[in-house]
Write a protein that holds these residues in place. Structure first.
Motif, mmCIF file in Angstrom:
data_model
loop_
_atom_site.group_PDB
_atom_site.id
_atom_site.type_symbol
_atom_site.label_atom_id
_atom_site.label_comp_id
_atom_site.label_asym_id
_atom_site.label_seq_id
_atom_site.Cartn_x
_atom_site.Cartn_y
_atom_site.Cartn_z
ATOM 1 N N ASP A 166 -5.665 -3.236 5.284
ATOM 2 C CA ASP A 166 -6.566 -4.334 4.935
ATOM 3 C C ASP A 166 -6.950 -5.022 6.246
ATOM 4 O O ASP A 166 -6.150 -5.766 6.827
ATOM 5 N N HIS A 197 -10.709 -3.008 3.024
ATOM 6 C CA HIS A 197 -9.623 -2.066 2.716
ATOM 7 C C HIS A 197 -10.149 -0.687 3.091
ATOM 8 O O HIS A 197 -11.149 -0.221 2.557
ATOM 9 N N HIS A 232 -12.184 -8.982 3.491
ATOM 10 C CA HIS A 232 -11.485 -7.997 4.318
ATOM 11 C C HIS A 232 -12.001 -6.616 3.966
ATOM 12 O O HIS A 232 -12.594 -6.413 2.901
ATOM 13 N N HIS A 290 0.834 -1.210 0.000
ATOM 14 C CA HIS A 290 0.000 0.000 0.000
ATOM 15 C C HIS A 290 0.868 1.258 0.000
ATOM 16 O O HIS A 290 0.647 2.175 -0.782
ATOM 17 N N GLN A 319 -3.140 4.989 -1.358
ATOM 18 C CA GLN A 319 -3.120 3.959 -0.318
ATOM 19 C C GLN A 319 -1.963 4.139 0.665
ATOM 20 O O GLN A 319 -1.595 3.198 1.369
HETATM 21 ZN ZN ZN Z 1 -5.862 -3.013 0.429
#
Ligand code: ZN
Length: 379
Positions: A206, A322, A320, A186, A201
């Motif tokens: 995550d 993000h 998950h 990221h 990011q």
């Molecule tokens: Zn991610």
């Protein structure tokens, strides 16, 4: 036209010397630029600055970066960070060069090319300066004709106004996979979108949910419903207005390469919500379950309100969330900005993602961003 052209040529003749003796008098043609000024952010008791220095070689001859120092503003001579040899090479990336050059060669920048230094600067108790500058030592030439230059540039302000937000999830056992760290994917995702390279990011996490034994699922690993994270509430971190949503992408079968749709700029984040939380800040929730979104564009939402359910859509290997904060509505084309949670509890750590995890007594953390591979609980 002819006159303008003549003037340009005359100017050029002055700038570019003919003799090597004259050339040695000139500073090297190197650009240093900080695309996004850093914001002071707290992580596990330490204040940090996180930013990048882009170094572009504007001449034909190669140069080698041998040292980089990050200093305070003009009247402030303290060195906040000094990188050379292996620490410099590990912080360097070379966009467009695949595979990445091995460490000893990574600092050599051929004519016309660029290096990006990814900086992660822990601050001591003296805190952050108001401004930063960068002092670059470069060498050029070879053998007896090696010349060393020290140039300063890449001046930037330092922002102190960090966003303070509530949790994006509820409950415990949340592993901050690929979370804030100097090296994670990221952090280093420098991606040009619509003509501007940005790192949306930069501080992304995550969130994967684990039980106290470090397991992420029970039963069939190929079913999304087996994963603890799947179907949990993604909640508004602050009051805001829904700026964008996507809700049409089927979930993947869990696995490293089993994507339900081809991954493009349109599908990479899966189903998502972007929440405008004011002051030019946008919260981004990606990979949600299709059909689970509880909000539409333009809706006003309250902090803690459910936006959608955590899933496995888009470029995702298992259920998950993000989550990141950014300065615009483009999920990849905005700049990622740091933030501080009002509170979370540190309940464990993993040495590596999903591995060597150990639980510990709950440790309240206030006014901090979670760092990589923590296991945390939200109130
Ligand atoms: Zn991610």
């Amino acid at each position: 036209m002819r006159t303008a052209c003549g003037l340009a040529l005359a100017a050029f003749a002055v700038v570019l010397p003919r003799s090597s003796a004259a050339q040695a008098q000139l500073p090297p043609f190197v650009e240093m630029r900080v695309p996004k000024a850093p914001t002071v952010v707290m992580g596990r008791g330490t204040a940090m600055l996180v930013h990048e220095l882009h170094v572009t070689n504007f001449q034909a001859a190669p140069l080698t970066i041998t040292r980089l120092e990050v200093l305070g503003g003009e009247a402030d001579d303290r060195v906040l960070l000094a990188l050379q040899d292996s620490t410099l090479a590990r912080a360097l990336a070379r966009p467009g060069i695949t595979p990445p050059p091995p460490l000893p060669e990574r600092a050599r920048v051929n004519g016309g090319l660029r290096a990006v230094v990814f900086l992660w600067i822990p601050l001591d108790t003296r805190g952050a300066p108001a401004r930063l500058r960068h002092r670059l030592t470069i060498s050029q030439g070879s053998g007896d004709s090696v010349r060393t230059h020290v140039i300063e540039g890449g001046r930037t302000s330092v922002t102190r106004d960090v966003a303070v937000i509530g949790p994006p999830l509820r409950g415990s056992g949340w592993l901050t996979a690929n979370g804030p760290d100097a090296q994670t994917g990221h952090r280093r995702a420098l991606i040009p979108v619509e003509g501007t390279a940005a790192i949306a990011q930069r501080f992304a996490i995550d969130y994967v949910q684990m039980d106290t034994n470090g397991r992420r699922f029970t039963g069939d690993s190929l079913r999304n419903e087996s994963y603890y994270a799947h179907g949990t509430d993604a909640i508004a971190v602050a009051d805001g207005i829904v700026a964008a949503v996507k809700d049409s992408i089927p979930e993947n079968i869990p696995g490293p390469a089993s994507r339900a749709v081809p991954i493009t700029l349109e599908t990479v984040a899966g189903n998502f919500v972007i929440l405008d939380i004011g002051q030019g800040r946008y919260a981004f929730y990606a990979h949600l379950i299709p059909g689970s979104l509880r909000v539409r564009v333009g809706d006003r939402v309250r902090k803690g309100q459910v936006l959608g359910l955590v899933g496995n859509s888009g470029n995702s290997t298992e259920p998950h969330l993000h989550f990141h904060l950014m300065d615009g509505t483009s999920p990849l084309g905005s700049e990622g900005i740091p933030y501080a949670h009002e509170r979370f509890d540190l309940v464990g750590t993993c040495r590596r993602m999903f591995a060597e995890c150990a639980r510990s007594a709950a440790e309240p953390r206030r006014g901090e961003i979670p760092l990589a591979n923590m296991v945390i609980a939200f109130p």
